[in-house]
Design an enzyme around this catalytic site. Structure first.
Site, PDB file in Angstrom:
ATOM      1  N   ASP A   1     -18.133 -29.585 -15.263  1.00  0.00           N
ATOM      2  CA  ASP A   1     -16.805 -29.111 -14.852  1.00  0.00           C
ATOM      3  C   ASP A   1     -16.806 -28.559 -13.442  1.00  0.00           C
ATOM      4  O   ASP A   1     -15.752 -28.445 -12.806  1.00  0.00           O
ATOM      5  CB  ASP A   1     -16.305 -28.043 -15.816  1.00  0.00           C
ATOM      6  CG  ASP A   1     -15.817 -28.696 -17.089  1.00  0.00           C
ATOM      7  OD1 ASP A   1     -16.672 -29.023 -17.925  1.00  0.00           O
ATOM      8  OD2 ASP A   1     -14.609 -28.933 -17.209  1.00  0.00           O
TER       9      ASP A   1
ATOM     10  N   GLY B   1     -11.310 -32.016 -20.038  1.00  0.00           N
ATOM     11  CA  GLY B   1     -12.314 -32.721 -19.254  1.00  0.00           C
ATOM     12  C   GLY B   1     -11.930 -32.625 -17.785  1.00  0.00           C
ATOM     13  O   GLY B   1     -10.759 -32.801 -17.425  1.00  0.00           O
TER      14      GLY B   1
ATOM     15  N   ASN C   1     -21.243 -26.739 -17.344  1.00  0.00           N
ATOM     16  CA  ASN C   1     -20.745 -27.727 -18.305  1.00  0.00           C
ATOM     17  C   ASN C   1     -20.555 -27.032 -19.653  1.00  0.00           C
ATOM     18  O   ASN C   1     -20.859 -25.832 -19.805  1.00  0.00           O
ATOM     19  CB  ASN C   1     -21.711 -28.914 -18.426  1.00  0.00           C
ATOM     20  CG  ASN C   1     -21.088 -30.085 -19.185  1.00  0.00           C
ATOM     21  OD1 ASN C   1     -19.942 -30.460 -18.912  1.00  0.00           O
ATOM     22  ND2 ASN C   1     -21.800 -30.648 -20.137  1.00  0.00           N
TER      23      ASN C   1
HETATM   24  O1  MRU Z   1     -13.431 -27.808 -22.668  1.00  0.00           O
HETATM   25  P1  MRU Z   1     -13.442 -29.233 -22.250  1.00  0.00           P
HETATM   26  O2  MRU Z   1     -13.359 -30.194 -23.380  1.00  0.00           O
HETATM   27  O3  MRU Z   1     -12.422 -29.519 -21.168  1.00  0.00           O
HETATM   28  O4  MRU Z   1     -14.868 -29.413 -21.603  1.00  0.00           O
HETATM   29  C1  MRU Z   1     -15.247 -30.656 -21.096  1.00  0.00           C
HETATM   30  C2  MRU Z   1     -16.661 -30.711 -20.708  1.00  0.00           C
HETATM   31  O5  MRU Z   1     -17.394 -29.749 -20.786  1.00  0.00           O
HETATM   32  C3  MRU Z   1     -17.130 -31.975 -20.130  1.00  0.00           C
HETATM   33  O6  MRU Z   1     -18.495 -32.157 -20.376  1.00  0.00           O
HETATM   34  C4  MRU Z   1     -16.874 -31.855 -18.638  1.00  0.00           C
HETATM   35  O7  MRU Z   1     -15.497 -31.771 -18.356  1.00  0.00           O
HETATM   36  C5  MRU Z   1     -17.518 -32.873 -17.871  1.00  0.00           C
HETATM   37  S1  MRU Z   1     -16.768 -34.438 -17.954  1.00  0.00           S
HETATM   38  C6  MRU Z   1     -15.334 -34.323 -17.092  1.00  0.00           C
END
Ligand code: MRU
Length: 372
Positions: free
Chosen positions: A246, A53, A256
């Protein structure tokens, strides 16, 4: 946020000076806390998604730079820290918070007279990054709850049905979350909310993490297979979509978790508002066109296999696809600004456009060069 009634952040430093994280690979079945000591520990935790995240990756990077300074020595301690930072920023390419936090740390310690001062400054900066992340998310909650309250008023107090993708909850930040913060704030105000949780293949951030969080906070929710959202929208079962991001460009294009774009298309086709919640640390001020955002590709094994954590903690990995089939595993996609109803930031809600974003963050307006 609460875990079995006790408040936790997702990352913190204990009195022994070592950083602790919740190992998110083990949730929802096991709540395991891991200790990180070296920059390599942090890189493994970020790349291997023990922490994940955008906001939490940024906070972890802040503490990682502090660890780099702590573990450096000799005359060339600055060079050693910079080399560790070069490795660190490559751990995950899409979340802009990673490079943002590393740059903030390097700028902060640039003025340090010696290593001891850099140790103190880098710790203060790491704590500030974490505290600001939590505070930004709290404010996002306040602004976003206003939007939910408005829908609730239009529905004469009926339940507001919100669809979310991936996990943009407190596990993706230091506390509160971005997409979930308005939901928690609305629920606190007594507004009836129900969340549709996309399971979010292949890593299942939705069914493993978002659902677990919502359960801990007592928020009504149901998990849906990723392809269900369009059907729910066509049948009047979704009032709004809120997702995280992101990396969002200065013109409002949103990267995202893979699949977000398809939800935005379905929302537009059905006249459903599609909001993106983010702290300003997630803006990439250097690019306008989202096609310039680096998209992480992860191992195809995440698509081909399923992992289950048994009650005793053993991890069982089972291949679902035929031996011999390959897989492509893009981690993120880009939703163009034109499909986004609004951005919910710590300073308020704005249009997903360069002008809209600059109206909230005027200090990012490029200064006009005048020549005489
Ligand atoms: O691969 P991840 O679990 O790190 O991806 C996270 C996301 O896509 C979230 O929706 C994104 O980080 C937004 S919230 C901080």
């Amino acid at each position: 946020m609460l875990v079995n009634g006790r408040h936790y952040r997702t990352i913190w430093m204990e009195e022994d000076g070592l950083v602790r994280i919740i190992d998110q690979r083990r949730l929802p079945h096991r709540f395991e806390i891991e200790t990180l000591r070296t920059v390599d520990d942090f890189i493994e935790a970020i790349a291997g998604m023990h922490v994940r995240g955008a906001g939490l990756i940024g906070a972890a990077a802040g503490y990682a730079v502090h660890a780099a300074v702590m573990n450096s020595g000799g005359k060339d301690w600055r060079g050693a820290v910079e080399r560790e930072c070069e490795k660190l920023v490559r751990a995950r390419p899409t979340a802009t918070n990673l490079s943002w936090a590393v740059k903030r740390q390097l700028d902060a310690i640039a003025g340090a007279e010696n290593r001891e001062e850099a140790v103190r400054i880098s710790l203060e900066t790491a704590e500030a990054i974490a505290d600001e992340d939590a505070e930004c998310c709290r404010r996002i909650g306040e602004h976003g709850a206003g939007i939910i309250a408005e829908i609730s008023r239009r529905k004469k107090g009926g339940t507001v049905n919100i669809l979310t993708h991936c996990n943009a909850g407190w596990l993706a930040f230091v506390d509160y979350g971005s997409a979930t913060a308005p939901i928690y704030a609305a629920a606190e105000r007594g507004i009836k909310v129900k969340v549709w949780v996309d399971e979010t293949r292949p890593w299942l951030q939705g069914s493993r993490l978002t659902a677990w969080e919502l359960l801990q906070q007592g928020i009504e929710h149901e998990i849906i297979a990723d392809n269900t959202g369009g059907h729910l929208m066509q049948n009047g079962m979704v009032d709004m979509v809120i997702v995280g991001t992101d990396r969002t460009t200065r013109c409002g294009d949103v990267a995202n978790k893979i699949g977000t774009y398809l939800k935005a298309l379905a929302a537009r086709d059905n006249g459903i508002p599609f909001y993106v919640a983010l702290p300003s640390s997630t803006f990439d001020w250097d690019i306008c066109d989202g096609r310039g955002i680096p998209i992480e590709e992860r191992s195809g094994d995440e698509v081909l296999c399923m992992e289950v954590t048994a009650g005793d903690g053993t991890v069982v990995r089972q291949r679902m696809a035929p031996e011999g089939s390959g897989a492509r595993n893009y981690g993120f996609d880009v939703t163009p600004a034109r499909l986004v109803t609004g951005l919910i930031c710590e300073r308020g809600v704005c249009e997903a456009s360069e002008e809209g974003i600059l109206s909230l963050f005027p200090e990012k307006r490029p200064s006009i060069q005048t020549s005489i």
